[in-house]
Structure formats: structure tokens, C-alpha cells
Design a protein around this motif. Sequence first.
Motif, PDB file in Angstrom:
ATOM      1  N   LEU A 120     -11.891 -31.697  59.445  1.00 33.45           N
ATOM      2  CA  LEU A 120     -11.736 -31.834  57.996  1.00 33.45           C
ATOM      3  C   LEU A 120     -12.075 -33.231  57.470  1.00 33.45           C
ATOM      4  O   LEU A 120     -11.956 -33.487  56.272  1.00 33.45           O
ATOM      5  CB  LEU A 120     -10.296 -31.472  57.599  1.00 33.45           C
ATOM      6  N   GLY A 121     -12.460 -34.134  58.368  1.00 35.96           N
ATOM      7  CA  GLY A 121     -12.813 -35.493  57.948  1.00 35.96           C
ATOM      8  C   GLY A 121     -11.616 -36.289  57.449  1.00 35.96           C
ATOM      9  O   GLY A 121     -11.746 -37.119  56.549  1.00 35.96           O
ATOM     10  N   ILE A 122     -10.448 -36.068  58.052  1.00 32.98           N
ATOM     11  CA  ILE A 122      -9.220 -36.752  57.643  1.00 32.98           C
ATOM     12  C   ILE A 122      -9.035 -38.020  58.476  1.00 32.98           C
ATOM     13  O   ILE A 122      -9.130 -37.977  59.699  1.00 32.98           O
ATOM     14  CB  ILE A 122      -7.995 -35.828  57.817  1.00 32.98           C
ATOM     15  N   ASP A 123      -8.769 -39.132  57.788  1.00 39.76           N
ATOM     16  CA  ASP A 123      -8.491 -40.392  58.473  1.00 39.76           C
ATOM     17  C   ASP A 123      -7.079 -40.310  59.064  1.00 39.76           C
ATOM     18  O   ASP A 123      -6.118 -40.086  58.339  1.00 39.76           O
ATOM     19  CB  ASP A 123      -8.576 -41.549  57.481  1.00 39.76           C
ATOM     20  N   ASN A 124      -6.969 -40.464  60.370  1.00 45.81           N
ATOM     21  CA  ASN A 124      -5.665 -40.385  61.033  1.00 45.81           C
ATOM     22  C   ASN A 124      -5.310 -41.698  61.727  1.00 45.81           C
ATOM     23  O   ASN A 124      -4.655 -41.707  62.755  1.00 45.81           O
ATOM     24  CB  ASN A 124      -5.644 -39.216  62.035  1.00 45.81           C
ATOM     25  N   GLN A 125      -5.758 -42.814  61.154  1.00 50.02           N
ATOM     26  CA  GLN A 125      -5.430 -44.118  61.714  1.00 50.02           C
ATOM     27  C   GLN A 125      -4.017 -44.516  61.288  1.00 50.02           C
ATOM     28  O   GLN A 125      -3.719 -44.545  60.109  1.00 50.02           O
ATOM     29  CB  GLN A 125      -6.433 -45.173  61.251  1.00 50.02           C
ATOM     30  N   PRO A 126      -3.154 -44.826  62.242  1.00 46.55           N
ATOM     31  CA  PRO A 126      -1.760 -45.150  61.919  1.00 46.55           C
ATOM     32  C   PRO A 126      -1.583 -46.596  61.467  1.00 46.55           C
ATOM     33  O   PRO A 126      -2.317 -47.486  61.903  1.00 46.55           O
ATOM     34  CB  PRO A 126      -1.049 -44.932  63.249  1.00 46.55           C
ATOM     35  N   PRO A 127      -0.565 -46.837  60.639  1.00 48.64           N
ATOM     36  CA  PRO A 127      -0.207 -48.222  60.335  1.00 48.64           C
ATOM     37  C   PRO A 127       0.453 -48.847  61.563  1.00 48.64           C
ATOM     38  O   PRO A 127       0.914 -48.132  62.464  1.00 48.64           O
ATOM     39  CB  PRO A 127       0.796 -48.088  59.182  1.00 48.64           C
ATOM     40  N   GLU A 128       0.511 -50.160  61.624  1.00 47.60           N
ATOM     41  CA  GLU A 128       1.061 -50.862  62.792  1.00 47.60           C
ATOM     42  C   GLU A 128       2.498 -50.448  63.098  1.00 47.60           C
ATOM     43  O   GLU A 128       2.888 -50.343  64.259  1.00 47.60           O
ATOM     44  CB  GLU A 128       0.970 -52.377  62.593  1.00 47.60           C
ATOM     45  N   LYS A 129       3.290 -50.167  62.074  1.00 42.21           N
ATOM     46  CA  LYS A 129       4.681 -49.748  62.281  1.00 42.21           C
ATOM     47  C   LYS A 129       4.728 -48.440  63.091  1.00 42.21           C
ATOM     48  O   LYS A 129       5.559 -48.276  63.973  1.00 42.21           O
ATOM     49  CB  LYS A 129       5.361 -49.552  60.923  1.00 42.21           C
ATOM     50  N   ALA A 130       3.809 -47.524  62.806  1.00 39.19           N
ATOM     51  CA  ALA A 130       3.746 -46.262  63.552  1.00 39.19           C
ATOM     52  C   ALA A 130       3.275 -46.499  64.983  1.00 39.19           C
ATOM     53  O   ALA A 130       3.729 -45.821  65.911  1.00 39.19           O
ATOM     54  CB  ALA A 130       2.835 -45.266  62.845  1.00 39.19           C
ATOM     55  N   VAL A 131       2.389 -47.463  65.186  1.00 35.99           N
ATOM     56  CA  VAL A 131       1.916 -47.796  66.541  1.00 35.99           C
ATOM     57  C   VAL A 131       3.090 -48.290  67.385  1.00 35.99           C
ATOM     58  O   VAL A 131       3.244 -47.900  68.545  1.00 35.99           O
ATOM     59  CB  VAL A 131       0.773 -48.831  66.501  1.00 35.99           C
ATOM     60  N   VAL A 132       3.916 -49.139  66.809  1.00 35.93           N
ATOM     61  CA  VAL A 132       5.104 -49.652  67.523  1.00 35.93           C
ATOM     62  C   VAL A 132       6.020 -48.483  67.897  1.00 35.93           C
ATOM     63  O   VAL A 132       6.543 -48.420  69.018  1.00 35.93           O
ATOM     64  CB  VAL A 132       5.849 -50.697  66.664  1.00 35.93           C
ATOM     65  N   ARG A 133       6.195 -47.539  66.984  1.00 36.77           N
ATOM     66  CA  ARG A 133       7.045 -46.373  67.265  1.00 36.77           C
ATOM     67  C   ARG A 133       6.437 -45.465  68.327  1.00 36.77           C
ATOM     68  O   ARG A 133       7.154 -44.935  69.175  1.00 36.77           O
ATOM     69  CB  ARG A 133       7.301 -45.604  65.972  1.00 36.77           C
ATOM     70  N   MET A 134       5.102 -45.288  68.303  1.00 42.37           N
ATOM     71  CA  MET A 134       4.440 -44.488  69.345  1.00 42.37           C
ATOM     72  C   MET A 134       4.603 -45.142  70.707  1.00 42.37           C
ATOM     73  O   MET A 134       4.808 -44.456  71.712  1.00 42.37           O
ATOM     74  CB  MET A 134       2.956 -44.310  69.028  1.00 42.37           C
ATOM     75  N   GLN A 135       4.510 -46.452  70.732  1.00 41.08           N
ATOM     76  CA  GLN A 135       4.686 -47.168  71.992  1.00 41.08           C
ATOM     77  C   GLN A 135       6.092 -46.929  72.539  1.00 41.08           C
ATOM     78  O   GLN A 135       6.269 -46.684  73.730  1.00 41.08           O
ATOM     79  CB  GLN A 135       4.423 -48.660  71.810  1.00 41.08           C
ATOM     80  N   ALA A 136       7.104 -46.959  71.668  1.00 37.35           N
ATOM     81  CA  ALA A 136       8.487 -46.711  72.105  1.00 37.35           C
ATOM     82  C   ALA A 136       8.636 -45.277  72.608  1.00 37.35           C
ATOM     83  O   ALA A 136       9.277 -45.039  73.638  1.00 37.35           O
ATOM     84  CB  ALA A 136       9.459 -46.981  70.961  1.00 37.35           C
ATOM     85  N   LEU A 137       8.043 -44.307  71.911  1.00 38.71           N
ATOM     86  CA  LEU A 137       8.074 -42.908  72.353  1.00 38.71           C
ATOM     87  C   LEU A 137       7.451 -42.778  73.744  1.00 38.71           C
ATOM     88  O   LEU A 137       8.016 -42.121  74.625  1.00 38.71           O
ATOM     89  CB  LEU A 137       7.323 -42.026  71.349  1.00 38.71           C
ATOM     90  N   CYS A 138       6.317 -43.432  73.931  1.00 36.89           N
ATOM     91  CA  CYS A 138       5.653 -43.380  75.239  1.00 36.89           C
ATOM     92  C   CYS A 138       6.511 -44.034  76.317  1.00 36.89           C
ATOM     93  O   CYS A 138       6.703 -43.459  77.391  1.00 36.89           O
ATOM     94  CB  CYS A 138       4.286 -44.051  75.167  1.00 36.89           C
ATOM     95  N   GLU A 139       7.026 -45.219  76.051  1.00 40.83           N
ATOM     96  CA  GLU A 139       7.827 -45.946  77.047  1.00 40.83           C
ATOM     97  C   GLU A 139       9.080 -45.176  77.457  1.00 40.83           C
ATOM     98  O   GLU A 139       9.414 -45.107  78.638  1.00 40.83           O
ATOM     99  CB  GLU A 139       8.256 -47.304  76.496  1.00 40.83           C
ATOM    100  N   HIS A 140       9.778 -44.605  76.490  1.00 41.61           N
ATOM    101  CA  HIS A 140      11.086 -44.005  76.757  1.00 41.61           C
ATOM    102  C   HIS A 140      11.051 -42.538  77.153  1.00 41.61           C
ATOM    103  O   HIS A 140      11.993 -42.071  77.812  1.00 41.61           O
ATOM    104  CB  HIS A 140      12.001 -44.198  75.548  1.00 41.61           C
TER     105      HIS A 140
END
Length: 165
Positions: free
Chosen positions: A49-69
Motif C-alpha cells: 500500500l506504499g505506507i511509511d512504517n519507519q518508527p520514531p526513536e522512542k518506538a525503537v527503544v521500546r522494540m529493543q526492550a521487547l527484543c531483550e526481555h
Amino acid sequence: MSMKTNGKLAVGGAMASSTATPATGQEERMLTAHFSLEELTRSGTAIRLGIDNQPPEKAVVRMQALCEHVLEPLRQRYGRIIVTSGYRSEALNKAVGGVATSQHRLGEAADIYVASREKARKYAMFILAHTDFDQLIMEPRGGKVVRWLHVSYTLRRRNRHQTLS
């Protein structure tokens, strides 16, 4: 804000590495040893659909925590696990029919493909016994066949350890 030092990216006080991808030669930002930012943001629907799915830095930090834990311990235990949905921008979340309050929009949730109810139970039992998590849901809820396991982790408050099936 992230800062690059010696092939590593400083993210929210933690270091996330980056490596070159063989196909493109471009750097791939790693959230943990076995999870890339690309893996947690990739979406066939967004591409189609041509949707931009680039996360803001705050979401990147949260994804990193999800991955780590949660996700990294699961992958270390079982090897290959397939994330079918991670971060979703508002537009992508709307396109896939996600609820407005979805933790996917914050970078706090991932859906993991499961081939059978047995595999879903095995993953769920590991997550319950060995990780701190916010929600764990066998999806689709109430269905005869489990197709994915929704798991979340939050930094915004104490994780609830809520399970739904």
C-alpha cells in the motif's frame, strides 16, 4: 537520538549494533544479537500500500526492550522464530484493522507465527516461565486454530503478565 560509534548505535542509553546486509551492502540496525530493526518493522501490507512504517526513536527503544526481555530469550531457546508483525505506524495499524490502542503502534508488541497449537503452547510456557512480559495472547482468540502468538513488553509501567486465549 542515536549516535554511531565503532559499528554500534547508542539507543536510549543502550548500544545497538549495525551490520552490513549482504544483499544491499547497506547497514542493518540491530536491536539485539539476533533481531534487526528491519525484522520488527517489515510489513507486506505497508509495501503493497506504499505506507511509511519507519518508527520514531522512542518506538525503537521500546522494540529493543521487547527484543531483550522476550524475543531474544525465546529465539535463543528455540532458534528460528518468525515475527509476522512488530511495529506498526498509525496508517499501517489502520490498514490491517488493528485497534487504535494497539501496543504495536508503540513498538511494544510482536506477533510470532506458530505452525500449531502445540508450538504456541510451547512458546507460551517458555515466555510465562522465563520472561517478564505485559501481554501474551493466542490469536485469533477463540479460534480452533492458533495462527500467531501476540506478546508485548512495556517500559511505561509495570508489566501485567496478562494471558488471553
